[in-house]
Design a protein around this motif. Structure first.
Motif, PDB file in Angstrom:
ATOM      1  N   GLN A   1       4.144   1.460  -1.053  1.00  0.00           N
ATOM      2  CA  GLN A   1       4.826   1.714  -2.030  1.00  0.00           C
ATOM      3  C   GLN A   1       4.083   2.224  -3.425  1.00  0.00           C
ATOM      4  O   GLN A   1       4.348   2.660  -4.190  1.00  0.00           O
ATOM      5  CB  GLN A   1       5.722   0.364  -2.451  1.00  0.00           C
ATOM      6  CG  GLN A   1       6.640  -0.140  -1.471  1.00  0.00           C
ATOM      7  CD  GLN A   1       7.103  -1.516  -1.588  1.00  0.00           C
ATOM      8  OE1 GLN A   1       6.328  -2.387  -2.109  1.00  0.00           O
ATOM      9  NE2 GLN A   1       8.378  -1.580  -0.973  1.00  0.00           N
ATOM     10  N   ILE A   2       2.756   1.581  -3.225  1.00  0.00           N
ATOM     11  CA  ILE A   2       1.824   2.121  -4.468  1.00  0.00           C
ATOM     12  C   ILE A   2       1.418   3.584  -4.451  1.00  0.00           C
ATOM     13  O   ILE A   2       1.421   4.284  -5.139  1.00  0.00           O
ATOM     14  CB  ILE A   2       0.772   1.141  -4.557  1.00  0.00           C
ATOM     15  CG1 ILE A   2       0.837  -0.127  -4.899  1.00  0.00           C
ATOM     16  CG2 ILE A   2      -0.524   1.780  -5.362  1.00  0.00           C
ATOM     17  CD1 ILE A   2      -0.200  -1.330  -4.539  1.00  0.00           C
ATOM     18  N   ASP A   3       1.267   4.077  -3.059  1.00  0.00           N
ATOM     19  CA  ASP A   3       0.988   5.239  -2.669  1.00  0.00           C
ATOM     20  C   ASP A   3       1.980   6.356  -3.144  1.00  0.00           C
ATOM     21  O   ASP A   3       1.758   7.450  -3.705  1.00  0.00           O
ATOM     22  CB  ASP A   3       0.390   5.402  -1.228  1.00  0.00           C
ATOM     23  CG  ASP A   3      -0.869   5.088  -1.031  1.00  0.00           C
ATOM     24  OD1 ASP A   3      -1.516   4.503  -2.085  1.00  0.00           O
ATOM     25  OD2 ASP A   3      -1.254   4.767   0.030  1.00  0.00           O
TER      26      ASP A   3
ATOM     27  N   ARG B   1       0.785  -1.263  -0.139  1.00  0.00           N
ATOM     28  CA  ARG B   1      -0.030   0.022   0.127  1.00  0.00           C
ATOM     29  C   ARG B   1       0.824   1.298  -0.062  1.00  0.00           C
ATOM     30  O   ARG B   1       0.646   2.331  -0.617  1.00  0.00           O
ATOM     31  CB  ARG B   1      -0.855  -0.066   1.299  1.00  0.00           C
ATOM     32  CG  ARG B   1      -1.791   1.133   1.334  1.00  0.00           C
ATOM     33  CD  ARG B   1      -2.781   1.086   2.778  1.00  0.00           C
ATOM     34  NE  ARG B   1      -3.515  -0.141   2.386  1.00  0.00           N
ATOM     35  CZ  ARG B   1      -3.634  -1.160   3.573  1.00  0.00           C
ATOM     36  NH1 ARG B   1      -2.608  -0.956   4.566  1.00  0.00           N
ATOM     37  NH2 ARG B   1      -4.509  -2.193   3.321  1.00  0.00           N
TER      38      ARG B   1
ATOM     39  N   PRO C   1       8.864   1.376  -6.502  1.00  0.00           N
ATOM     40  CA  PRO C   1       8.963  -0.091  -6.873  1.00  0.00           C
ATOM     41  C   PRO C   1       9.380  -0.736  -5.656  1.00  0.00           C
ATOM     42  O   PRO C   1       9.988  -0.234  -4.633  1.00  0.00           O
ATOM     43  CB  PRO C   1       9.974  -0.038  -8.122  1.00  0.00           C
ATOM     44  CG  PRO C   1      11.033   1.039  -7.717  1.00  0.00           C
ATOM     45  CD  PRO C   1      10.096   2.023  -7.166  1.00  0.00           C
TER      46      PRO C   1
ATOM     47  N   GLY D   1       4.204   5.675  -5.608  1.00  0.00           N
ATOM     48  CA  GLY D   1       4.875   5.158  -6.669  1.00  0.00           C
ATOM     49  C   GLY D   1       6.345   4.639  -6.635  1.00  0.00           C
ATOM     50  O   GLY D   1       7.065   4.864  -7.577  1.00  0.00           O
TER      51      GLY D   1
ATOM     52  N   GLU E   1      -1.680  -8.312  -9.139  1.00  0.00           N
ATOM     53  CA  GLU E   1      -2.225  -6.786  -9.019  1.00  0.00           C
ATOM     54  C   GLU E   1      -1.167  -5.822  -8.839  1.00  0.00           C
ATOM     55  O   GLU E   1      -1.544  -4.558  -9.222  1.00  0.00           O
ATOM     56  CB  GLU E   1      -2.887  -6.774  -7.471  1.00  0.00           C
ATOM     57  CG  GLU E   1      -4.430  -7.662  -7.414  1.00  0.00           C
ATOM     58  CD  GLU E   1      -5.221  -7.700  -5.976  1.00  0.00           C
ATOM     59  OE1 GLU E   1      -5.037  -6.506  -5.585  1.00  0.00           O
ATOM     60  OE2 GLU E   1      -5.662  -8.583  -5.712  1.00  0.00           O
ATOM     61  N   TRP E   2       0.130  -6.348  -8.372  1.00  0.00           N
ATOM     62  CA  TRP E   2       1.289  -5.089  -8.395  1.00  0.00           C
ATOM     63  C   TRP E   2       2.041  -5.011  -9.167  1.00  0.00           C
ATOM     64  O   TRP E   2       2.957  -3.928  -9.318  1.00  0.00           O
ATOM     65  CB  TRP E   2       1.701  -5.315  -6.855  1.00  0.00           C
ATOM     66  CG  TRP E   2       0.773  -5.076  -5.772  1.00  0.00           C
ATOM     67  CD1 TRP E   2      -0.401  -4.700  -5.836  1.00  0.00           C
ATOM     68  CD2 TRP E   2       1.149  -5.530  -4.624  1.00  0.00           C
ATOM     69  NE1 TRP E   2      -1.101  -4.725  -4.541  1.00  0.00           N
ATOM     70  CE2 TRP E   2      -0.218  -5.287  -3.748  1.00  0.00           C
ATOM     71  CE3 TRP E   2       2.166  -6.220  -3.634  1.00  0.00           C
ATOM     72  CZ2 TRP E   2      -0.255  -5.718  -2.180  1.00  0.00           C
ATOM     73  CZ3 TRP E   2       2.179  -6.470  -2.355  1.00  0.00           C
ATOM     74  CH2 TRP E   2       0.962  -6.080  -1.582  1.00  0.00           C
ATOM     75  N   SER E   3       2.486  -6.240 -10.008  1.00  0.00           N
ATOM     76  CA  SER E   3       3.463  -6.122 -11.063  1.00  0.00           C
ATOM     77  C   SER E   3       3.406  -5.071 -11.839  1.00  0.00           C
ATOM     78  O   SER E   3       4.714  -4.313 -12.411  1.00  0.00           O
ATOM     79  CB  SER E   3       3.714  -7.416 -11.736  1.00  0.00           C
ATOM     80  OG  SER E   3       3.823  -8.541 -10.725  1.00  0.00           O
ATOM     81  N   GLY E   4       2.255  -4.546 -12.304  1.00  0.00           N
ATOM     82  CA  GLY E   4       2.149  -3.415 -13.475  1.00  0.00           C
ATOM     83  C   GLY E   4       2.562  -2.146 -12.714  1.00  0.00           C
ATOM     84  O   GLY E   4       2.566  -1.106 -13.414  1.00  0.00           O
ATOM     85  N   LYS E   5       2.633  -2.278 -11.299  1.00  0.00           N
ATOM     86  CA  LYS E   5       3.006  -0.871 -10.373  1.00  0.00           C
ATOM     87  C   LYS E   5       4.387  -0.879 -10.228  1.00  0.00           C
ATOM     88  O   LYS E   5       4.852   0.143  -9.382  1.00  0.00           O
ATOM     89  CB  LYS E   5       2.073  -0.904  -9.308  1.00  0.00           C
ATOM     90  CG  LYS E   5       0.546  -0.659  -9.651  1.00  0.00           C
ATOM     91  CD  LYS E   5      -0.242  -0.496  -8.460  1.00  0.00           C
ATOM     92  CE  LYS E   5      -1.860  -0.168  -8.861  1.00  0.00           C
ATOM     93  NZ  LYS E   5      -2.242  -1.305  -9.637  1.00  0.00           N
ATOM     94  N   GLY E   6       5.168  -1.909 -10.675  1.00  0.00           N
ATOM     95  CA  GLY E   6       6.596  -1.965 -10.257  1.00  0.00           C
ATOM     96  C   GLY E   6       6.890  -2.721  -9.148  1.00  0.00           C
ATOM     97  O   GLY E   6       8.093  -2.708  -8.648  1.00  0.00           O
TER      98      GLY E   6
END
Length: 255
Positions: free
Chosen positions: A132-134, A130, A138, A136, A177-182
């Protein structure tokens, strides 16, 4: 200029968290990450183990915590405060074992095994993912599976087998779910490893011989041989690998 193959393994400037970093496989994985240049937060319950481990692991700090009971957000706050910044890498190596026939396996031990091997890794990676996604950022999340992801290896460990099978599903779901977000998520499934936890098991020479005879390489792994795999999965050397459970078993599952 493209980085050299060896440069891809470097972790300079990155921050890692290793649960179960006070001994055995966890310590070996933490040592490999530290030697590659990462700042490493070692998480374990036992203060004496942490003190000894920080002496062995370069660039390491100790964070005393029990992953079974601690709040994931609080644990990450403590680790990131100790590291001086946000974590890029997490390795979920905390664990223990309880052996008892399935018909007698106590509910409380079932709950404890699933909590440490499945629920805690999920919750901690959920919170780190959460963040890392917020931001941006990897990341690399590394889970520890088992040969029991693929086959029933020994009796009397039904909860452990269930938890490790579940870890395979968590790895695949997070990766989807997360690989496309690095953020890459992978697992390591060790075979038999020479650690303090296997000393008692292998004190029975007949059992030890039967296991060694079943391994094509004819020996147990050393913890450092798992550490190098964790480094590979944490580093840019594995930049196109995600959602995988990498088996490191001396050939056991292919024999």
């Amino acid at each position: 200029m493209a980085a050299s193959a060896l440069d891809l393994f470097k972790l300079d400037g990155r921050r890692a968290i290793v649960t179960g970093g006070g001994r055995g496989i966890g310590q070996a994985m933490a040592q490999a990450l530290g030697e590659a240049g990462a700042q490493v937060a070692l998480v374990a319950r036992t203060a004496s183990q942490l003190r000894e481990s920080t002496e062995q692991v370069p660039n390491s700090v100790a964070v005393a915590a029990d992953v079974m009971t601690v709040d994931a957000a609080a644990l990450l706050d403590d680790c990131e405060d100790a590291l001086g910044g946000p974590a890029d890498i997490i390795v979920h190596a905390a664990g223990f074992q309880h052996r008892e026939p399935a018909v007698d396996f106590p509910r409380e031990e079932w709950d404890r095994i699933l909590q440490v091997h499945l629920t805690a890794p999920f919750l901690i990676s959920q919170e780190l993912g959460r963040r890392q996604i917020d931001a941006g950022r990897p990341g690399s999340h590394i889970f520890i599976g088992s040969l029991n992801n693929f086959q029933s290896v020994v009796p009397d460990i039904v909860a452990y087998a269930a938890a490790k099978s579940g870890i395979g599903g968590v790895v695949r779901a997070f990766s989807k779910e997360w690989s496309g977000k690095g953020i890459r998520c992978n697992g390591i499934a060790p075979g038999w490893v020479h650690t303090a936890l296997t000393e008692t098991l292998f004190s029975d020479w007949q059992r030890a011989k039967s296991i060694n005879d079943r391994i094509p390489m004819g020996r147990l792994a050393e913890p450092s041989e798992l550490g190098s795999v964790a480094l590979f999965l944490a580093s840019d050397a594995s930049s196109y690998i995600t959602g995988q459970m990498l088996v490191v078993d001396g050939g056991w599952t292919s024999a």
